[in-house]
Design a protein around this motif. Structure first.
Motif, PDB file in Angstrom:
ATOM      1  N   ARG A  35     -14.742 -30.533 -29.474  1.00  0.00           N
ATOM      2  CA  ARG A  35     -13.778 -30.203 -30.384  1.00  0.00           C
ATOM      3  C   ARG A  35     -14.209 -30.698 -31.691  1.00  0.00           C
ATOM      4  O   ARG A  35     -14.849 -31.613 -32.023  1.00  0.00           O
ATOM      5  N   ASN A  44       0.041 -36.527 -31.202  1.00  0.00           N
ATOM      6  CA  ASN A  44      -0.511 -35.878 -30.158  1.00  0.00           C
ATOM      7  C   ASN A  44      -0.780 -37.043 -28.970  1.00  0.00           C
ATOM      8  O   ASN A  44      -1.478 -36.402 -27.861  1.00  0.00           O
ATOM      9  N   THR A  47       0.723 -36.902 -25.311  1.00  0.00           N
ATOM     10  CA  THR A  47       0.755 -35.635 -24.522  1.00  0.00           C
ATOM     11  C   THR A  47       0.620 -36.122 -23.031  1.00  0.00           C
ATOM     12  O   THR A  47      -0.366 -37.044 -22.756  1.00  0.00           O
ATOM     13  N   THR A  67      -0.720 -26.507 -17.252  1.00  0.00           N
ATOM     14  CA  THR A  67      -1.314 -27.539 -18.412  1.00  0.00           C
ATOM     15  C   THR A  67      -0.166 -28.285 -19.232  1.00  0.00           C
ATOM     16  O   THR A  67       1.031 -27.842 -19.161  1.00  0.00           O
ATOM     17  N   TRP A  80      -7.182 -29.804 -20.365  1.00  0.00           N
ATOM     18  CA  TRP A  80      -7.164 -28.352 -20.792  1.00  0.00           C
ATOM     19  C   TRP A  80      -5.635 -28.186 -21.283  1.00  0.00           C
ATOM     20  O   TRP A  80      -4.619 -28.477 -20.472  1.00  0.00           O
ATOM     21  N   ALA A  82      -2.223 -26.570 -23.396  1.00  0.00           N
ATOM     22  CA  ALA A  82      -1.747 -24.858 -23.460  1.00  0.00           C
ATOM     23  C   ALA A  82      -2.542 -24.048 -24.412  1.00  0.00           C
ATOM     24  O   ALA A  82      -2.945 -24.757 -25.467  1.00  0.00           O
ATOM     25  N   GLY A  83      -2.714 -22.919 -24.005  1.00  0.00           N
ATOM     26  CA  GLY A  83      -3.796 -21.939 -24.988  1.00  0.00           C
ATOM     27  C   GLY A  83      -5.323 -22.434 -24.990  1.00  0.00           C
ATOM     28  O   GLY A  83      -5.981 -21.491 -25.488  1.00  0.00           O
ATOM     29  N   ASP A  84      -5.896 -23.376 -24.196  1.00  0.00           N
ATOM     30  CA  ASP A  84      -6.955 -23.509 -24.185  1.00  0.00           C
ATOM     31  C   ASP A  84      -7.832 -22.736 -23.351  1.00  0.00           C
ATOM     32  O   ASP A  84      -6.828 -22.158 -22.475  1.00  0.00           O
ATOM     33  N   LEU A  85      -9.100 -22.237 -23.453  1.00  0.00           N
ATOM     34  CA  LEU A  85      -9.717 -21.171 -22.467  1.00  0.00           C
ATOM     35  C   LEU A  85     -10.617 -21.814 -21.628  1.00  0.00           C
ATOM     36  O   LEU A  85     -11.109 -21.429 -20.787  1.00  0.00           O
TER      37      LEU A  85
END
Length: 573
Positions: A35, A44, A47, A67, A80, A82-85
């Motif tokens: 990142r 964050n 999380t 996730t 991982w 939300a929205g990660d690949l």
């Protein structure tokens, strides 16, 4: 329900490390791209991971079904969102030692996995994180703890009540219990390993005592859910239940003791076989805001010690309930010791704002031979003694004891019994509060306050400024204050004053002659003509000699409907 968060991962490493930046210090298997943000924003940090996966490498971590997810591998932690690949590496700039400071154990790894995680921590300590689920004890050998904390500064942290360490049915040895979690070497060993600075929090230990043939477990082989040898430990938001022995034992078999500076806060102890908490040779311990609910055969709270003193024990804001044995709280030491002035004792015991109720035996027992410097303040004792046919509170002698502003109600027999059968009463103060509706047995003698003089002396006893009452439609105290001399003793500087006594069955005071012995040498503070007082406050009075009657303490004798001198027993007319 508590969840594992980013903050939880970082706190295991001391909280001083950044998340998710590229670093030349990364292990060789870590991703080449990371990142780009230099640090996760504070908003964050909380999380929570809804799923946690383990694999030998990042490449073998599966695509998560839900996730945020956490991936645990041998070369690092990944997440991982939300929205990660793909899986993203979340810790940077870690030496091997720093990386090993945090270990995550999966439930299927059971207690052996927890032990492996502790062993993998560096010698300086670290954190073991337990996830939601059940970690089973796999070996039933009594003295070999399923989890052995063998180094300083170890934190074991779960996710709350949903993280459970569990002893399965019937795996213990015949006639023995099971040690589940030991910090330091158990007290039964002559060469203790002293471990310091540990923290246990947010998980449950269930000893499943009921399914281990508890009737066959002997006292010397009962073993405990948690046993501690060492100092500077903290226990927070734990549940220790159904132990084959004690829920928590703080122990030292050496003098001076090696177990000191312990904090137990917001914990629950329930239905343990012997004690919920046992202070077994420890110093400077604070137990606050805990529930200690039920034991099977002894006392809910015990201070029995036989190799060193207990010193400076504090219970504050606790509930002590539903004991099936002798008492809710028992303050003493090993009673088999010779009483020669050198015996081990519990010295400095403080209990405040506690609720002690529904114990089959005594609510509180103090043994003056093996204790001193005891302070009980603002506590409630309720409905104790019913099944064992005994009292709410009992002092078997006492030295430097204060019971201040307490509520003692609905006991089976006496509200408060003080006996000198075993030891002198010396420097004892009972002041303020209320003693109400005891003698639920409705017997011929149980009283609000009873003093049994049986061979040992009384020196500086103060019983002042409290109410001893019974409700109109409740079993009444047979006597407000009952004093009986079973064998001669010397009374020095004794004061019963300022007592309001109401609705007794027979008399406010029992045994005029003994009362006179107690009170005749006291100096009056407010002499008055007691004939002008209402009869229910007559026991507060000190007659001024008006009418040619004897001056001194007096009471209203309802059997002859007149004031009576406590000095010589003559009527005041």
């Amino acid at each position: 329900m508590k969840k594992l968060t980013r903050r939880g991962i970082l706190s295991g490493l001391g909280g001083g490390l950044a998340l998710s930046t590229k670093s030349s210090a990364m292990p060789t298997k870590r991703r080449e791209t990371q990142r780009k943000t230099s640090q996760i924003e504070e908003s964050n940090m909380e999380t929570s991971y809804v799923k946690i996966y383990r694999a030998d490498s990042r490449e073998n971590l599966p695509v998560p079904e839900n996730t945020p997810a956490l991936g645990v591998t041998s070369d690092g932690f990944y997440e991982w969102l939300a929205g990660d690949l793909e899986w993203e590496y979340i810790l940077e700039s870690l030496s091997l030692e720093e990386f090993n400071k945090i270990q995550i154990v999966f439930p299927e790894e059971n207690c052996s996995g927890i032990q492996q995680a502790i062993n993998a921590l560096p010698d300086t300590g670290g954190k073991v994180i337990l996830l939601e689920g059940t970690y089973e004890v796999e070996d039933g050998k009594a003295e070999e703890a399923a989890i052995f904390v063998n180094k300083d500064n170890v934190t074991i942290e779960g996710q709350g009540h949903s993280t459970k360490v569990f002893l399965p049915d019937g795996i213990t040895e015949p006639g023995k219990g099971k040690a589940i979690l030991d910090i330091g070497r158990p007290a039964s060993r002559s060469d203790p390993l002293v471990v310091n600075g540990c923290l246990l929090k947010d998980f449950l230990i269930d000893g499943n005592m009921q399914n281990q043939n508890p009737d066959e477990i002997t006292d010397l082989s009962d073993m405990h859910n948690i046993e501690v040898v060492g100092s500077d430990h903290k226990f927070s938001n734990l549940w220790s239940v159904n132990s084959t022995g004690d829920g928590l034992e703080l122990t030292s078999k050496q003098d001076p003791p090696v177990t000191t500076n312990i904090t137990v806060v917001n914990c629950t102890f329930h239905e343990n076989n012997e004690h919920c908490i046992h202070f077994h040779g420890c110093q400077n311990v604070t137990v606050s805001n805990c529930i200690l609910d039920g034991e099977r055969q002894a006392t809910v709270v015990s201070t029995w010690t036989n190799k060193t003193d207990n010193k400076d024990i504090t219970l504050d804001g606790c509930q002590i309930l539903n004991g099936k044995g002798r008492s809710g709280v028992e303050i003493k030491a090993d009673t088999s010791q010779i009483v020669d002035g050198n015996q081990w004792k519990t010295r400095g015991f403080r209990m405040s704002d506690c609720f002690i109720a529904y114990n089959d035996g005594l609510g509180l027992m103090i043994d003056g031979r093996f204790s001193e410097d005891i302070e009980i303040k603002n506590c409630t004792f309720l409905e104790n003694g019913t099944e064992k046919n005994t009292h709410n509170v009992k002092l078997e002698g006492g030295k430097d004891v204060e019971i201040i502003d307490c509520s003692i109600k609905h006991g089976w027999m006496d509200g408060l019994l003080m006996s000198t059968a075993r030891s002198e009463l010396t420097d004892v103060v009972i002041k303020g509060g209320i003693i109400k509706n005891n003698n639920q047995k409705s017997g011929s003698f149980p009283s609000g306050i009873a003093v049994e003089v049986a061979g040992n002396d009384i020196t500086r006893l103060r019983v002042t400024n409290l109410d001893v009452v019974s409700s109109d439609n409740a079993p009444s105290h047979h006597y407000g204050v009952r004093i009986i001399e079973r064998s001669p003793a010397v009374y020095t500087d004794v004061d019963f004053s300022g007592l309001y006594i109401k609705n007794v069955k027979k008399e406010e005071w029992y045994n005029v002659d003994i009362i006179a012995d107690y009170l005749r040498d006291n100096t009056p503070t407010k002499p008055t003509d007691v004939r002008r007082l209402k009869q229910e406050v007559g026991n507060q009075a000190y007659h001024d000699g008006s009418g040619g009657n004897t001056a001194g303490p007096a009471f209203y004798d309802s059997s002859v409907n007149t004031w009576t001198s406590l000095v010589d027993g003559t009527p005041i007319k």
